[in-house]
Scaffold this motif. Structure first.
Motif, mmCIF file in Angstrom:
data_model
loop_
_atom_site.group_PDB
_atom_site.id
_atom_site.type_symbol
_atom_site.label_atom_id
_atom_site.label_comp_id
_atom_site.label_asym_id
_atom_site.label_seq_id
_atom_site.Cartn_x
_atom_site.Cartn_y
_atom_site.Cartn_z
ATOM 1 N N ARG A 1 -7.918 6.907 0.560
ATOM 2 C CA ARG A 1 -7.040 7.507 -0.442
ATOM 3 C C ARG A 1 -5.759 8.011 0.203
ATOM 4 O O ARG A 1 -4.645 7.768 -0.304
ATOM 5 N N GLU A 2 -5.883 8.693 1.326
ATOM 6 C CA GLU A 2 -4.695 9.233 1.998
ATOM 7 C C GLU A 2 -3.779 8.127 2.492
ATOM 8 O O GLU A 2 -2.544 8.231 2.399
ATOM 9 N N ILE A 3 -4.365 7.049 2.997
ATOM 10 C CA ILE A 3 -3.541 5.924 3.448
ATOM 11 C C ILE A 3 -2.835 5.278 2.262
ATOM 12 O O ILE A 3 -1.656 4.911 2.338
ATOM 13 N N SER A 4 -3.546 5.157 1.139
ATOM 14 C CA SER A 4 -2.933 4.576 -0.065
ATOM 15 C C SER A 4 -1.779 5.434 -0.562
ATOM 16 O O SER A 4 -0.736 4.905 -1.003
ATOM 17 N N GLU A 5 -1.927 6.754 -0.494
ATOM 18 C CA GLU A 5 -0.831 7.639 -0.906
ATOM 19 C C GLU A 5 0.354 7.517 0.040
ATOM 20 O O GLU A 5 1.517 7.559 -0.384
ATOM 21 N N ARG A 6 0.064 7.354 1.318
ATOM 22 C CA ARG A 6 1.127 7.166 2.302
ATOM 23 C C ARG A 6 1.892 5.873 2.026
ATOM 24 O O ARG A 6 3.126 5.835 2.074
ATOM 25 N N LEU A 7 1.163 4.809 1.722
ATOM 26 C CA LEU A 7 1.805 3.532 1.386
ATOM 27 C C LEU A 7 2.644 3.665 0.113
ATOM 28 O O LEU A 7 3.745 3.115 0.028
ATOM 29 N N MET A 8 2.115 4.373 -0.876
ATOM 30 C CA MET A 8 2.843 4.556 -2.129
ATOM 31 C C MET A 8 4.197 5.216 -1.882
ATOM 32 O O MET A 8 5.218 4.805 -2.461
ATOM 33 N N ARG A 9 4.209 6.212 -1.012
ATOM 34 C CA ARG A 9 5.481 6.891 -0.723
ATOM 35 C C ARG A 9 6.479 5.956 -0.062
ATOM 36 O O ARG A 9 7.685 6.202 -0.113
ATOM 37 N N GLU A 10 5.968 4.874 0.551
ATOM 38 C CA GLU A 10 6.852 3.895 1.197
ATOM 39 C C GLU A 10 7.081 2.653 0.337
ATOM 40 O O GLU A 10 7.594 1.647 0.816
ATOM 41 N N GLY A 11 6.674 2.739 -0.949
ATOM 42 C CA GLY A 11 6.979 1.650 -1.873
ATOM 43 C C GLY A 11 5.963 0.525 -1.920
ATOM 44 O O GLY A 11 6.278 -0.572 -2.387
ATOM 45 N N ILE A 12 4.731 0.782 -1.477
ATOM 46 C CA ILE A 12 3.660 -0.216 -1.521
ATOM 47 C C ILE A 12 2.482 0.361 -2.301
ATOM 48 O O ILE A 12 2.021 1.470 -2.008
ATOM 49 N N LEU A 13 1.972 -0.387 -3.280
ATOM 50 C CA LEU A 13 0.828 0.065 -4.054
ATOM 51 C C LEU A 13 -0.422 -0.682 -3.619
ATOM 52 O O LEU A 13 -0.496 -1.913 -3.710
ATOM 53 N N ALA A 14 -1.396 0.054 -3.102
ATOM 54 C CA ALA A 14 -2.712 -0.470 -2.746
ATOM 55 C C ALA A 14 -3.723 0.568 -3.202
ATOM 56 O O ALA A 14 -3.353 1.627 -3.714
ATOM 57 N N LYS A 15 -5.004 0.275 -3.016
ATOM 58 C CA LYS A 15 -6.016 1.227 -3.492
ATOM 59 C C LYS A 15 -7.184 1.248 -2.530
ATOM 60 O O LYS A 15 -7.562 0.234 -1.966
ATOM 61 N N ASP A 16 -7.709 2.453 -2.362
ATOM 62 C CA ASP A 16 -8.850 2.635 -1.478
ATOM 63 C C ASP A 16 -10.136 2.199 -2.155
ATOM 64 O O ASP A 16 -10.229 2.106 -3.377
#
Length: 406
Positions: free
Chosen positions: A359-374
């Motif tokens: 979840r934390e990695i996915s939130e980090r990616l989201m802040r950089e403009g990438i949407l993924a999901k744990d």
């Protein structure tokens, strides 16, 4: 004159959901308002590269022109009759879907869970009418760590306590064995077994790819035992793994294949059970049904999806870009990634737990403009639209590398 209402921000919309929406999901804090291809845009105009594609429901990207055109064209003609009457779209859809999958018959439904439930009913009916299993004794063998949906019957054979806890009593008639274990599967099959139901690649479990020969072994075992092989291709099917169906990697033909997600093109819910005439032919009028299953709008969109897959273009793209994905993830092993599994344009990536949860990695990616999901623990899933470009995919991998280097 009344002034137009002010558009609400992402934060305001998220807060507005909380008191009125049942808490069945834990979405990332992004509010999507527009989308095109592999990109989405939130209400503030921030753009994100979609590396999840609606859990494979958006295999052809957001608002693919051919699919949107088919939907618009049908919306102007006819949307629903119910199956009380025939409609002029259903026959063509069923014919082409059967041909695409190499099967004889099609049972149209709406959601993936409905396809699974329908497959279970058909398998049991076949066991009683054809195999001769005594009434109410049919069993179905499934794999641990499966994900086939969340209806009451389906969670009865889930091994995920989050999905099961608090929802009993559970439906009997299922035997759970380890995935990718032919010996355990053979030990569980007996004269009451109607079917073996498995995912050719386990998606929710973290994109678990079985050993070479496992699917062929399941096919041979079920043939010898006189039971059905039911493949749940709701996530893995329709181009995702580089083939039309994931079972094609081992040149295997199940008795029933369950389809959904991408079959609706990201526009309407469409699912189907496709299979041999000797199996699906056991159903008689009144024994199963769906008000919306096979509706004209769904059939028109589904036909357009089949047309896209008939060219083979998307299967080739998934295979070729899957090589790029695998190469990029291999480079990250030891640099924040402790392991991964992939097939086609689909991967489960295990991140070093010291760097954060999935979840934390996915939130980090989201802040950089990438949407993924744990998924479980520190695993994230990557399943971009098959329309993604190589440059976009490499850019996403670079962002992932940066997120893991923090």
């Amino acid at each position: 004159m009344t002034a137009p209402a002010r558009a609400r921000t992402s934060d305001e919309l998220i807060r507005a959901e909380q008191p009125v929406l049942a808490h069945n999901y834990h979405p990332l804090p992004v509010v999507v308002a527009h989308a095109e291809g592999a990109w989405v845009e939130d209400v503030e105009g921030r753009r994100y590269l979609d590396m999840l594609a609606g859990y494979s429901a958006l295999n052809f990207g957001h608002r693919h022109p051919a699919l949107i055109e088919a939907a618009h064209r049908q919306l102007d003609r006819l949307t629903l009759t119910s199956r009380a009457f025939h409609n002029d779209q259903l026959a063509g859809f069923a014919e082409r879907l059967a041909r695409l999958t190499g099967q004889d018959m099609v049972l149209p439904m709406n959601t993936g869970a409905e396809a699974v439930e329908s497959g279970i009913k058909v398998a049991r009916k076949w066991a009683y009418d054809v195999k001769g299993v005594p009434a109410d004794r049919a069993t179905i063998v499934v794999a641990a760590d499966n994900f086939h949906g969340r209806t009451t019957t389906i969670v009865s054979f889930s091994t995920d306590e989050t999905a099961r806890s608090g929802f009993g009593p559970f439906t009997p008639g299922f035997r759970v064995v380890p995935y990718n274990d032919l010996a355990a599967l053979e030990a569980a099959v007996d004269e009451t077994t109607a079917a073996v139901l498995i995912e050719p690649v386990q998606g929710e479990a973290g994109v678990i790819v079985p050993d070479d020969g496992y699917l062929a072994g399941v096919r041979e075992l079920t043939r010898r035992a006189g039971c059905l092989f039911v493949a749940d291709e709701i996530q893995s099917g329709l181009g995702r793994t580089g083939r039309t169906l994931a079972v094609e990697h081992e040149d295997v033909m199940p008795d029933l294949v369950l389809l959904g997600k991408a079959l609706g093109g990201g526009i309407v819910p469409v699912s189907a059970v496709v299979g041999r005439r000797e199996v699906l032919g056991v159903l008689r009028p009144g024994e199963h049904g769906s008000t919306f299953g096979g509706n004209p709008l769904a059939a028109a969109v589904g036909t357009a999806v089949v047309e896209l897959l008939e060219t083979g273009e998307f299967q080739r793209r998934a295979a070729e870009l899957g090589g790029v994905l695998r190469e990029g993830l291999t480079d990250l092993v030891g640099r924040g990634v402790v392991g991964f599994r992939s097939r086609g344009l689909w991967a489960g990536v295990d991140v070093d737990p010291a760097l954060g949860t999935g979840r934390e990695i996915s939130e980090r990616l989201m802040r950089e403009g990438i949407l993924a999901k744990d998924t479980h623990g520190s695993t994230i899933r990557l399943a971009p639209p098959l329309t993604i470009t190589e440059a976009e995919l490499r850019s996403a991998l670079a962002v992932l590398a940066g997120a893991l280097a923090v």
